[in-house]
Design a protein around this motif. Structure first.
Motif, PDB file in Angstrom:
ATOM      1  N   TYR A 226      10.025  30.769   2.790  1.00  9.81           N
ATOM      2  CA  TYR A 226       9.907  29.495   3.513  1.00  9.81           C
ATOM      3  C   TYR A 226       9.854  28.335   2.537  1.00  9.81           C
ATOM      4  O   TYR A 226      10.544  27.315   2.711  1.00  9.81           O
ATOM      5  CB  TYR A 226       8.642  29.545   4.374  1.00  9.81           C
ATOM      6  CG  TYR A 226       8.458  28.399   5.339  1.00  9.81           C
ATOM      7  CD1 TYR A 226       9.522  27.610   5.780  1.00  9.81           C
ATOM      8  CD2 TYR A 226       7.189  28.115   5.851  1.00  9.81           C
ATOM      9  CE1 TYR A 226       9.339  26.580   6.680  1.00  9.81           C
ATOM     10  CE2 TYR A 226       6.986  27.088   6.754  1.00  9.81           C
ATOM     11  CZ  TYR A 226       8.061  26.316   7.167  1.00  9.81           C
ATOM     12  OH  TYR A 226       7.864  25.288   8.061  1.00  9.81           O
ATOM     13  N   PHE A 227       9.060  28.490   1.495  1.00 10.57           N
ATOM     14  CA  PHE A 227       8.935  27.417   0.501  1.00 10.57           C
ATOM     15  C   PHE A 227      10.227  27.250  -0.308  1.00 10.57           C
ATOM     16  O   PHE A 227      10.739  26.131  -0.458  1.00 10.57           O
ATOM     17  CB  PHE A 227       7.761  27.710  -0.432  1.00 10.57           C
ATOM     18  CG  PHE A 227       7.688  26.778  -1.609  1.00 10.57           C
ATOM     19  CD1 PHE A 227       7.420  25.422  -1.435  1.00 10.57           C
ATOM     20  CD2 PHE A 227       7.912  27.244  -2.897  1.00 10.57           C
ATOM     21  CE1 PHE A 227       7.377  24.553  -2.515  1.00 10.57           C
ATOM     22  CE2 PHE A 227       7.868  26.381  -3.985  1.00 10.57           C
ATOM     23  CZ  PHE A 227       7.601  25.033  -3.790  1.00 10.57           C
ATOM     24  N   GLN A 228      10.754  28.355  -0.815  1.00  9.84           N
ATOM     25  CA  GLN A 228      11.919  28.294  -1.705  1.00  9.84           C
ATOM     26  C   GLN A 228      13.188  27.836  -0.983  1.00  9.84           C
ATOM     27  O   GLN A 228      14.027  27.142  -1.567  1.00  9.84           O
ATOM     28  CB  GLN A 228      12.161  29.672  -2.347  1.00  9.84           C
ATOM     29  CG  GLN A 228      11.099  30.094  -3.331  1.00  9.84           C
ATOM     30  CD  GLN A 228      11.092  29.221  -4.581  1.00  9.84           C
ATOM     31  OE1 GLN A 228      12.118  28.633  -4.960  1.00  9.84           O
ATOM     32  NE2 GLN A 228       9.942  29.115  -5.239  1.00  9.84           N
ATOM     33  N   GLU A 229      13.333  28.206   0.285  1.00  7.40           N
ATOM     34  CA  GLU A 229      14.573  27.916   0.999  1.00  7.40           C
ATOM     35  C   GLU A 229      14.522  26.629   1.818  1.00  7.40           C
ATOM     36  O   GLU A 229      15.571  26.046   2.098  1.00  7.40           O
ATOM     37  CB  GLU A 229      14.919  29.097   1.922  1.00  7.40           C
ATOM     38  CG  GLU A 229      15.181  30.398   1.176  1.00  7.40           C
ATOM     39  CD  GLU A 229      15.328  31.595   2.111  1.00  7.40           C
ATOM     40  OE1 GLU A 229      15.340  31.374   3.346  1.00  7.40           O
ATOM     41  OE2 GLU A 229      15.419  32.726   1.621  1.00  7.40           O
ATOM     42  N   ASP A 230      13.313  26.196   2.207  1.00  9.99           N
ATOM     43  CA  ASP A 230      13.229  25.065   3.129  1.00  9.99           C
ATOM     44  C   ASP A 230      12.272  23.967   2.660  1.00  9.99           C
ATOM     45  O   ASP A 230      12.660  22.809   2.533  1.00  9.99           O
ATOM     46  CB  ASP A 230      12.809  25.550   4.520  1.00  9.99           C
ATOM     47  CG  ASP A 230      13.785  26.548   5.111  1.00  9.99           C
ATOM     48  OD1 ASP A 230      14.872  26.137   5.546  1.00  9.99           O
ATOM     49  OD2 ASP A 230      13.462  27.755   5.123  1.00  9.99           O
ATOM     50  N   LEU A 231      11.014  24.322   2.408  1.00  8.37           N
ATOM     51  CA  LEU A 231      10.008  23.296   2.139  1.00  8.37           C
ATOM     52  C   LEU A 231      10.223  22.591   0.812  1.00  8.37           C
ATOM     53  O   LEU A 231       9.855  21.417   0.658  1.00  8.37           O
ATOM     54  CB  LEU A 231       8.608  23.923   2.185  1.00  8.37           C
ATOM     55  CG  LEU A 231       8.186  24.489   3.547  1.00  8.37           C
ATOM     56  CD1 LEU A 231       6.776  25.048   3.473  1.00  8.37           C
ATOM     57  CD2 LEU A 231       8.283  23.415   4.636  1.00  8.37           C
ATOM     58  N   VAL A 232      10.810  23.280  -0.163  1.00 14.54           N
ATOM     59  CA  VAL A 232      11.034  22.644  -1.459  1.00 14.54           C
ATOM     60  C   VAL A 232      11.982  21.447  -1.320  1.00 14.54           C
ATOM     61  O   VAL A 232      11.915  20.475  -2.104  1.00 14.54           O
ATOM     62  CB  VAL A 232      11.589  23.668  -2.474  1.00 14.54           C
ATOM     63  CG1 VAL A 232      13.017  24.058  -2.121  1.00 14.54           C
ATOM     64  CG2 VAL A 232      11.510  23.125  -3.899  1.00 14.54           C
ATOM     65  N   LYS A 233      12.857  21.483  -0.324  1.00 14.47           N
ATOM     66  CA  LYS A 233      13.771  20.367  -0.105  1.00 14.47           C
ATOM     67  C   LYS A 233      13.067  19.200   0.586  1.00 14.47           C
ATOM     68  O   LYS A 233      13.470  18.045   0.430  1.00 14.47           O
ATOM     69  CB  LYS A 233      14.948  20.828   0.761  1.00 14.47           C
ATOM     70  CG  LYS A 233      15.725  22.017   0.186  1.00 14.47           C
ATOM     71  CD  LYS A 233      16.713  22.553   1.204  1.00 14.47           C
ATOM     72  CE  LYS A 233      17.397  23.813   0.699  1.00 14.47           C
ATOM     73  NZ  LYS A 233      18.278  24.424   1.728  1.00 14.47           N
ATOM     74  N   LEU A 234      12.029  19.506   1.350  1.00 13.36           N
ATOM     75  CA  LEU A 234      11.315  18.474   2.099  1.00 13.36           C
ATOM     76  C   LEU A 234      10.139  17.888   1.314  1.00 13.36           C
ATOM     77  O   LEU A 234       9.725  16.757   1.564  1.00 13.36           O
ATOM     78  CB  LEU A 234      10.802  19.053   3.422  1.00 13.36           C
ATOM     79  CG  LEU A 234      11.863  19.692   4.336  1.00 13.36           C
ATOM     80  CD1 LEU A 234      11.200  20.305   5.557  1.00 13.36           C
ATOM     81  CD2 LEU A 234      12.885  18.645   4.758  1.00 13.36           C
ATOM     82  N   TYR A 235       9.589  18.677   0.403  1.00  7.87           N
ATOM     83  CA  TYR A 235       8.434  18.228  -0.392  1.00  7.87           C
ATOM     84  C   TYR A 235       8.725  18.433  -1.883  1.00  7.87           C
ATOM     85  O   TYR A 235       8.008  19.154  -2.581  1.00  7.87           O
ATOM     86  CB  TYR A 235       7.176  19.005  -0.003  1.00  7.87           C
ATOM     87  CG  TYR A 235       6.840  18.957   1.470  1.00  7.87           C
ATOM     88  CD1 TYR A 235       6.043  17.939   1.985  1.00  7.87           C
ATOM     89  CD2 TYR A 235       7.309  19.941   2.345  1.00  7.87           C
ATOM     90  CE1 TYR A 235       5.726  17.891   3.336  1.00  7.87           C
ATOM     91  CE2 TYR A 235       6.996  19.902   3.700  1.00  7.87           C
ATOM     92  CZ  TYR A 235       6.210  18.876   4.186  1.00  7.87           C
ATOM     93  OH  TYR A 235       5.902  18.833   5.525  1.00  7.87           O
ATOM     94  N   PRO A 236       9.777  17.820  -2.420  1.00 11.47           N
ATOM     95  CA  PRO A 236      10.162  18.055  -3.829  1.00 11.47           C
ATOM     96  C   PRO A 236       9.096  17.591  -4.812  1.00 11.47           C
ATOM     97  O   PRO A 236       9.029  18.112  -5.931  1.00 11.47           O
ATOM     98  CB  PRO A 236      11.455  17.252  -3.981  1.00 11.47           C
ATOM     99  CG  PRO A 236      11.365  16.188  -2.920  1.00 11.47           C
ATOM    100  CD  PRO A 236      10.673  16.829  -1.772  1.00 11.47           C
ATOM    101  N   MET A 237       8.249  16.650  -4.391  1.00 12.86           N
ATOM    102  CA  MET A 237       7.260  16.114  -5.321  1.00 12.86           C
ATOM    103  C   MET A 237       6.146  17.105  -5.658  1.00 12.86           C
ATOM    104  O   MET A 237       5.413  16.923  -6.624  1.00 12.86           O
ATOM    105  CB  MET A 237       6.658  14.822  -4.758  1.00 12.86           C
ATOM    106  CG  MET A 237       5.852  15.000  -3.456  1.00 12.86           C
ATOM    107  SD  MET A 237       6.849  15.446  -1.996  1.00 12.86           S
ATOM    108  CE  MET A 237       7.818  13.956  -1.783  1.00 12.86           C
TER     109      MET A 237
END
Length: 561
Positions: A226-237
């Motif tokens: 979930y983090f690697q495929e989706d959330l990293v794009k939404l919360y890059p900071m």
């Protein structure tokens, strides 16, 4: 957690519906007509894997069937970890109970209520409905039964560790998965708010999974994807501040699987950056820290967390504990049944699924009776021919015998009667017979609390109910060694179809019958096909497959709904 075949879901107690009469100062009671021709009433408590499998195959036209559960749906629990991260939507893995029972032969009545007490003496159950105080009607009533099927599952076991109940998330029901999904997003949203220092952001984004079994491992893998495929794009900071930790009290995760799978999973998690802490025992959990003891060093350490998911085993529900005290099983961990799934001490009460455990009779307890039954000429010795005449009944009655023959690689049962030097013997006396079978009971094993076991138990019990009258006249079970005649039915026999462990990154591991082990991307596609095929209806099958397709195309939905 994943089991390869009809998968373990969360238990829930079932309620049966019937018209009730009001009694002043006591719960309303369902009144039975004293009609000798009336159908026997079967009350089923629970709509989990065990209860639903029982209802699915029961010939309801032969009984007055009443189903009771605090939830009006069946949930495909092996996919709960997928719900926590939006890979699959919650409604895609649930099927309304009324949809299931309306397809059965005969009428099955359902009542959404919770069983709060089982009265074995009066053969009744006390039920409570929880719909709110503004609705009209009796919120507590009782229901009489002729046969009771207890399939209410189990609850999370916190081992009385301080803070677990208050500060941890569990993963036993749909509601649990939905709470975790919302909390994961909360952790990320809180971490990106202005005014937090890096240490505070790291704490919010530290996800701890306690328990290295199938459920805990699958959730950790789902969260990582979930983090690697989706959330990293939404919360890059905050992409460099996220950490996932799995705490396991044993030496390895997935220790109920083949060693090759445990090793593969640990290596996979290491490559993915998931921290696996083995040999650690949780001491306490607060709202900000989790404290654990490292067994090898004896040291106690605390680590900050943003979210803790507790997945370490199951415990008995209060209503079952109270019932166990009534029937003299207070010292047991779960309800004890015989090999026909009857609760010991209650002739017309059955227990299936996670709330019960089968006590297999030891062959050495009946060894003298077996010898006497086989010794047809009362010579005091047993020939190979006499032993072969009863061996089929022995194998059916005592499943450990078949396991023992396999473990010793014995091609013929007469090999059991060979002398210590391996020479054939024409006959044996009672002492030699006892010595030959002395190690058979070492193969006895308790069944795991999985959906696969629960589903098979429900199916088996429904067939016993369907053939009850026929088998009373024409018994189909093994011979009774301590008395005359045969048992009405064959004992329950569990068949293991294998189990899965999804590990994230479109990789999975599977343990299949015949000591086959499969790992990698191809196993993940096998997992997809098996879990799609095992859905309880075409509706849920289509929804689950469409959710997987949506995720491949559009990714997971991160909305906090």
């Amino acid at each position: 957690m994943a089991a390869l075949l009809p998968p373990s879901f969360c238990g829930g107690g079932l309620l049966a519906y019937a018209e009730s009469q009001s009694n002043i100062g006591s719960p309303s009671v369902v009144d039975d007509k004293p009609d000798e021709s009336r159908k026997k009433r079967v009350v089923v408590l629970g709509t989990g894997w065990a209860g639903t499998s029982f209802l699915k195959y029961l010939d309801a036209s032969a009984y007055d069937v009443q189903v009771v559960s605090p939830r009006n749906y069946f949930a495909f629990t092996p996919l709960l970890p997928s719900v926590t991260c939006g890979t699959v939507e919650a409604r895609s893995i649930v099927e309304p109970v009324r949809n299931i029972i309306k397809k059965r032969n005969g009428e099955i009545k359902f009542c959404e209520a919770e069983c709060v007490k089982i009265d074995a003496t009066n053969k009744s159950v006390v039920l409570r409905a929880n719909f709110g105080t503004n609705l009209v009607g009796n919120d507590e009533f009782s229901l009489e039964y002729d046969y009771l099927v207890i399939a209410i599952g189990a609850q999370v076991n916190t081992f009385n560790i301080p803070g677990v109940k208050e500060n941890c998330h569990f993963l036993k029901a749909i509601e649990d998965a939905q709470k975790i999904r919302a909390s994961v997003i909360d952790c990320f949203e809180m971490a990106v708010l202005p005014g937090l220092n890096e240490e505070e952001r790291r704490r919010n984004l530290h996800f701890v999974v306690v328990g290295g079994g199938p459920t805990g491992v699958e959730f950790a893998a789902e969260l990582h994807d979930y983090f690697q495929e989706d959330l990293v794009k939404l919360y890059p900071m905050v992409k460099d501040l996220v950490k996932i930790t799995v705490i396991q009290s044993g030496d390895h995760i997935l220790n109920m699987f083949d060693d090759r799978i445990s090793s593969f999973a640990e290596q996979k998690f290491k490559r993915d950056g998931i921290d696996v802490q083995t040999g650690c025992q949780v001491v306490s959990v607060s709202d900000k820290e989790i404290t654990m003891k490292v067994k090898s060093k004896g040291e106690v350490c605390s680590v900050p967390h943003g979210l803790v998911v507790w997945s370490t085993g199951i415990g008995t529900r209060p209503v079952v504990s109270d019932f166990m005290k009534q029937i003299g099983q207070a010292d047991k961990r779960v309800l004890v049944t015989d090999e026909w799934l009857r609760v010991k001490g209650c002739e017309d009460v059955y227990a299936i699924g996670d709330c019960a455990s089968i006590t297999q009779r030891k062959i050495m307890e009946d060894i003298s009776a077996i010898f006497k039954a086989a010794d047809k000429d009362n010579s005091g010795t047993l020939t190979v021919g006499e032993f072969q005449d009863v061996i089929d009944d022995i194998i059916i009655r005592y499943p450990q015998m078949e396991l023992y023959l396999r473990s010793q690689h014995l091609q013929d049962v007469k090999d059991l009667l060979k002398d210590p030097e391996g020479n054939d013997r024409k006959e044996v006396n009672i002492e030699e017979f006892k010595l030959a079978l002395a190690q058979v009971d070492s193969q006895m094993k308790s069944l795991p609390a999985t959906a696969q076991v629960a589903a098979q138990q429900g199916t088996y019990l429904s067939r016993c109910f369907n053939r009850r009258e026929h088998c009373k006249k024409n018994p189909e079970g093994p011979r009774r060694f301590k008395s005359s005649g045969h048992h009405d039915f064959r004992p329950f026999r569990y068949r293991h179809f294998g189990q899965f462990a999804p590990l994230g990154g479109e990789e999975a591991a599977a343990e299949l019958p015949g000591d086959w082990v499969s790992m990698g991307h191809s196993t993940q596609w096998l997992w997809y096909s098996v879990y799609a095929s095992k859905q309880v209806s075409w509706r849920t099958r289509v929804l689950v497959v469409s959710d997987w397709t949506r995720r491949f195309i559009f990714g997971r939905d991160s909305s906090r709904i």
